[in-house]
Design an enzyme around this catalytic site. Sequence first.
Site, PDB file in Angstrom:
ATOM      1  N   TYR A   1      -3.428  11.120  94.019  1.00 48.65           N
ATOM      2  CA  TYR A   1      -4.257  11.121  95.231  1.00 48.65           C
ATOM      3  C   TYR A   1      -5.576  11.882  95.095  1.00 48.65           C
ATOM      4  CZ  TYR A   1       0.013   9.245  97.198  1.00 48.65           C
ATOM      5  OH  TYR A   1       1.101   8.445  97.441  1.00 48.65           O
TER       6      TYR A   1
ATOM      7  N   HIS B   1      -6.360   2.997 101.997  1.00 49.11           N
ATOM      8  CA  HIS B   1      -5.441   3.766 101.165  1.00 49.11           C
ATOM      9  C   HIS B   1      -6.225   4.421 100.038  1.00 49.11           C
ATOM     10  CE1 HIS B   1      -1.878   2.034 103.060  1.00 49.11           C
ATOM     11  NE2 HIS B   1      -2.539   0.892 103.059  1.00 49.11           N
TER      12      HIS B   1
END
Length: 149
Positions: free
Chosen positions: A24, A101
């Site tokens: 991430y 996302h």
Amino acid sequence: MPKPIFVLSGPNLNLLGVREPDIYGHETLLDIQARCSRRAAEFSMTVEFRQSNHEGVLIDWVQEARTAASAMVINPAGYGHTSVALLDALKTLAIPVIECHLSNPAAREDFRRHTYVSLIAAGVVSGFGGASYELAVEAAAGLVGAVRA
Ligand code: CA2
């Protein structure tokens, strides 16, 4: 001034920059909020940036957006893959919804290939880390007719 673009983030995204940077990235949600605000300002718009770990809270915010937002960017995180209730709330919106996302879920486990949110999203931005949010804000601004200042 137009109504803000609601930018909602789902569960665990408060841990950004602290855990799993290999997937991430190193940016925190606060860093991403700053990026979104700057990008929105280029279109003379603002963002209302919020994160919750709770499905019902996210649903309350989607309902609030019915009258308070001009568009919505949402990273539903895990709830995108599971929550019919979140989809039902999103279906009540008359404003454009962009799903975003950080990672590219299609390149990960099979269970990430489907999101309920995609059924109603005008578009999906995935795989660009914090830039996914920024690009989604730009797309949302475009869909509501905002032009670069
Ligand atoms: O890539 C994304 O943005 C996701 O929405 C992130 C979700 C995942 O369930 C989706 O498939 C794709 C998970 C969010 C977890 O966030 C964390 C952040 C830092 C450390 C650990 C988890």
